[in-house]
Design an enzyme around this catalytic site. Sequence first.
Site, PDB file in Angstrom:
ATOM      1  N   HIS A   1      -6.260 -15.521  10.044  1.00  0.00           N
ATOM      2  CA  HIS A   1      -5.151 -14.460   9.784  1.00  0.00           C
ATOM      3  C   HIS A   1      -5.653 -13.373  10.691  1.00  0.00           C
ATOM      4  CE1 HIS A   1      -3.101 -17.095   6.939  1.00  0.00           C
ATOM      5  NE2 HIS A   1      -3.865 -16.965   6.213  1.00  0.00           N
TER       6      HIS A   1
ATOM      7  N   ARG B   1      -0.059 -12.392   4.722  1.00  0.00           N
ATOM      8  CA  ARG B   1       1.254 -12.742   4.360  1.00  0.00           C
ATOM      9  C   ARG B   1       2.232 -12.212   5.582  1.00  0.00           C
ATOM     10  NH1 ARG B   1       1.212 -10.091  -1.621  1.00  0.00           N
ATOM     11  NH2 ARG B   1      -0.645 -11.290  -2.380  1.00  0.00           N
TER      12      ARG B   1
ATOM     13  N   PRO C   1       0.822  -1.159   0.185  1.00  0.00           N
ATOM     14  CA  PRO C   1       0.002  -0.031   0.007  1.00  0.00           C
ATOM     15  C   PRO C   1       0.777   1.239  -0.173  1.00  0.00           C
ATOM     16  CG  PRO C   1      -0.907  -1.620   1.624  1.00  0.00           C
ATOM     17  CD  PRO C   1       0.384  -2.082   1.181  1.00  0.00           C
ATOM     18  N   GLU C   2       0.630   2.245  -0.594  1.00  0.00           N
ATOM     19  CA  GLU C   2       1.066   3.581  -0.938  1.00  0.00           C
ATOM     20  C   GLU C   2       0.362   4.492  -0.035  1.00  0.00           C
ATOM     21  OE1 GLU C   2       2.421   4.728  -4.699  1.00  0.00           O
ATOM     22  OE2 GLU C   2       2.546   2.562  -5.354  1.00  0.00           O
TER      23      GLU C   2
ATOM     24  N   ARG D   1      22.494  14.090  -8.591  1.00  0.00           N
ATOM     25  CA  ARG D   1      22.263  12.649  -8.444  1.00  0.00           C
ATOM     26  C   ARG D   1      22.192  11.999  -9.871  1.00  0.00           C
ATOM     27  NH1 ARG D   1      20.157  10.552  -3.663  1.00  0.00           N
ATOM     28  NH2 ARG D   1      19.906  11.821  -2.003  1.00  0.00           N
TER      29      ARG D   1
END
Length: 283
Positions: free
Chosen positions: A100, A119, A2-3, A162
């Site tokens: 879970h 997971r 998830p972001e 960079r």
Amino acid sequence: MPELPEVETVRRGLSPVMEGARITRAQVNRPDLRWPFPPDMSARLAGTRVERLRRRSKYILADLDTGESLLIHLGMSGRMLISGDPLGIFAHEHPAAEKHDHVVFDMDNGARITFNDPRRFGAMDLMPTATADLHPLLAKIGPEPLGNQFSENHLIGALRGRNMPVKSALLDQKIVAGLGNIYVCEALFRAGISPMRKAGRIAEKRVARLVPIIRDVLSEAIEAGGSSLRDFRQADGELGYFQHRFDVYGREGLKCRTEGCEGPVKRIVQSGRSSFFCGQCQR
């Protein structure tokens, strides 16, 4: 994983039933997830009042009246599910326990929050609220992209010199917090910048344009309820739908959506992650 928009969506979903309420019981059903749970986590949480629910990067932080904060990371498949909400927002009865369901919070307002993570890449920890920013998972994180510290000058300075691809630079959490693969692809498309271009070789004016574009992409995703790819769910169990608005992510081989462009969306792999872009529009 998830972001930022997905995590913010979950935070907003949890806020009405957690902020101001007490945790009457914290049921911890295993010793660890990605890392061991903190010592006596169940006892330290029971009876505490959640003063504030906030987000830092991809982490949710629940500030408690005991002076500690509970850190929550969803991992790859973690879900915070709400049931029994007396506010009438989430009309779900308490479901039967599932395999879970690793941590369960019963609130004094009748709500139950279940952390389900098949997971087990998620994480929880407890830390003093006053020094939460010094926690190893938070200490080196850069400015929030929706906050005032994420400015044109900051990004120009962070990318200057960079030699890495700009896609990799924007994924560096030390440069900007919470950005992930999906929304970096979308932001670079809107900015017309190739994900392969060296970060330090992009003109400062083009770098500056990225700041409002990143904010727009994230804000749209938050309002749309997160992208809900794969295992992600909102706190009420409903899917988000921002994936229907993707311009490039997951659209390999399809026509670019830019008016007048006939090029297809391409996909390459950078640092083990898929980058989607238009070779004609993005330079």
